[in-house]
Design a protein around this motif. Structure first.
Motif, PDB file in Angstrom:
ATOM      1  N   GLU A  79       0.741  -1.258  -0.113  1.00  0.00           N
ATOM      2  CA  GLU A  79       0.017  -0.508  -0.492  1.00  0.00           C
ATOM      3  C   GLU A  79       0.863   1.602   0.245  1.00  0.00           C
ATOM      4  O   GLU A  79       0.396   2.229  -0.390  1.00  0.00           O
ATOM      5  CB  GLU A  79      -0.576  -0.116   1.606  1.00  0.00           C
ATOM      6  CG  GLU A  79      -1.829   0.958   1.495  1.00  0.00           C
ATOM      7  CD  GLU A  79      -2.884   0.894   2.675  1.00  0.00           C
ATOM      8  OE1 GLU A  79      -4.130   1.595   2.381  1.00  0.00           O
ATOM      9  OE2 GLU A  79      -2.628  -0.024   3.144  1.00  0.00           O
ATOM     10  N   PHE A 148      -5.185  -3.111  -0.719  1.00  0.00           N
ATOM     11  CA  PHE A 148      -3.460  -2.374  -0.885  1.00  0.00           C
ATOM     12  C   PHE A 148      -4.570  -0.890  -1.513  1.00  0.00           C
ATOM     13  O   PHE A 148      -3.455   0.110  -1.639  1.00  0.00           O
ATOM     14  CB  PHE A 148      -2.392  -2.602  -1.161  1.00  0.00           C
ATOM     15  CG  PHE A 148      -1.769  -4.273  -0.942  1.00  0.00           C
ATOM     16  CD1 PHE A 148      -1.622  -3.367   0.378  1.00  0.00           C
ATOM     17  CD2 PHE A 148      -1.427  -4.548  -1.798  1.00  0.00           C
ATOM     18  CE1 PHE A 148      -0.375  -4.632   0.826  1.00  0.00           C
ATOM     19  CE2 PHE A 148      -0.387  -5.063  -0.899  1.00  0.00           C
ATOM     20  CZ  PHE A 148       0.271  -5.639   0.335  1.00  0.00           C
ATOM     21  N   ASN A 149      -5.762  -0.544  -2.116  1.00  0.00           N
ATOM     22  CA  ASN A 149      -6.120   0.372  -2.444  1.00  0.00           C
ATOM     23  C   ASN A 149      -6.157   0.564  -3.448  1.00  0.00           C
ATOM     24  O   ASN A 149      -5.638   2.230  -3.313  1.00  0.00           O
ATOM     25  CB  ASN A 149      -6.773   1.269  -1.576  1.00  0.00           C
ATOM     26  CG  ASN A 149      -7.294   1.224  -0.209  1.00  0.00           C
ATOM     27  OD1 ASN A 149      -8.568   0.352  -0.212  1.00  0.00           O
ATOM     28  ND2 ASN A 149      -6.154   0.986   1.259  1.00  0.00           N
TER      29      ASN A 149
END
Length: 387
Positions: A79, A148-149
């Motif tokens: 991330e 992890f967006n």
């Protein structure tokens, strides 16, 4: 200036494109895990240390020789961009397929079934070095992107990456025209997936649970979905040049049919990257563009499916021209097919056929090239510049 790296990805694809002295950078697939670990990772670390990022990472489809390295990269990048910042990822997963989805929590039996489908591909996951990294059920690319967006298909408003008239800006100087897949090819994947679920449990509840993405991707990466159709591989050398030119083939792979293909436009340059896309998708869309007055003159064409005769045709090569045809493969599955190479040579274009591995069998064409006075060169390299 455009710098293109065509990594040695064994039988797969892995490209790094850098525009304007690396002010804009794109990755198109990452081959197998070792492709990333042995080659791509060092280049990404170097880019990052010099203050650059990846503007777009395109995962053309879920076949292992295109996606496996991406999974390893996202796992390591995490991330916090441990390797390099990625501004956006394009990747079509379960949630981009057209289903009637219900807003209801999955039953325990359904959860167990989806987990079982994931585990059916466990041997492949172990071989690839994939493991649980602490994200709930996130063993596939979709799970990693969620956990992890990452910005995922945001330039498409979160919808599927598919053929459309809209030109998408990647940076101030780089834009993309998507020419494949069309929606019916994505629907073919949806049909296969729904049939699988129905065979496991009657009347499955389809919703947006992230576990569906994991199970879908793992199932579509099973060997049965990317097996090769060998139309001429074993006996291709017995054909004359003219017979090779006339050989026809058709790719029936559902995952290849879903492959993302596109035209990159940069300061008057055009580059056509075809992934493993089906010939009919590509031909129909390019015909439509040509009918609107769009010139199909390319600096680079990345030949579909590693030079398979099933993914190229005389009619396609009569429609386009290119200074360079790129073929990424180490020769597995007998790629590139001699029929595909013969068609490019016979098209009469002054061009270079660039491969990332040497292929001695291509020398068979030197006599035909000399006899027909074709201006075709065979080059083996992993990096070149368009300027």
């Amino acid at each position: 200036m455009i710098k293109i790296k065509m990594y040695q990805a064994e039988q797969g694809d892995a490209f790094l494109l850098s525009f304007d002295n690396e002010n804009t950078n794109m990755i198109i697939d990452m081959g197998l895990q070792k492709t990333y670990s042995d080659y791509i990772k060092l280049d990404l670390i170097d880019l990052n240390q010099r203050g650059h990022s990846i503007d777009l990472l395109v995962v053309t489809h879920v076949d292992n020789d295109h996606i496996e390295g991406v999974v390893k990269f996202i796992e390591e990048n995490g991330e916090n961009s441990e390797v390099i910042k990625v501004k956006e990822v394009w990747h079509n997963s379960y949630r981009h397929l057209q289903f009637s989805k219900k807003d209801r929590v999955l039953e325990q039996e359904e959860v167990s079934t989806l987990k079982q489908i994931c585990s059916q591909n466990m041997a492949l996951a172990e071989q690839s070095g994939l493991r649980d990294i602490g994200i709930i059920e996130g063993v596939a690319l979709a799970g990693l992107l969620y956990g992890f967006n990452y910005c995922w298909n945001e330039k498409l408003d979160g919808r599927a990456v598919f053929k459309q008239s809209k030109v998408i800006d990647i940076s101030s100087d780089v834009s993309i025209r998507i020419i494949s897949p069309e929606t019916k090819k994505l629907d073919a994947l949806a049909t296969r997936w729904k049939s699988k679920l129905e065979s496991e449990k009657y009347d499955f509840t389809l919703n947006n649970d992230e576990l569906f993405d994991d199970a879908f991707e793992q199932y579509m990466r099973m060997p049965e979905f990317h097996s090769e159709i060998q139309d001429i591989a074993r006996n291709e050398k017995q054909y004359s040049f003219d017979e090779l030119v006339s050989l026809k083939g058709r790719d029936k792979s559902a995952t290849n049919g879903s492959s993302i293909a596109f035209i990159i436009e940069y300061k008057g340059y055009k580059l056509l990257f075809l992934g493993d896309a089906h010939e009919d998708n590509v031909y129909d869309e390019l015909c439509s563009l040509n009918g609107l007055g769009y010139e199909l003159d390319f600096e680079v064409v990345k030949v579909s499916h590693h030079g398979s005769n099933n993914n190229i045709s005389k009619r396609l090569l009569e429609l386009i021209s290119s200074k360079r045809f790129l073929i990424s493969t180490n020769g597995r599955h007998s790629h590139p097919d001699l029929g595909a190479i013969a068609k490019i040579v016979d098209s009469g274009q002054k061009t270079e056929i660039i491969t990332n591995y040497p292929h001695e069998k291509l020398e068979v064409f030197q006599t035909s090239i000399a006899r027909k006075q074709h201006q075709v060169k065979f080059i083996t390299t992993n990096e070149f510049i368009v300027e």
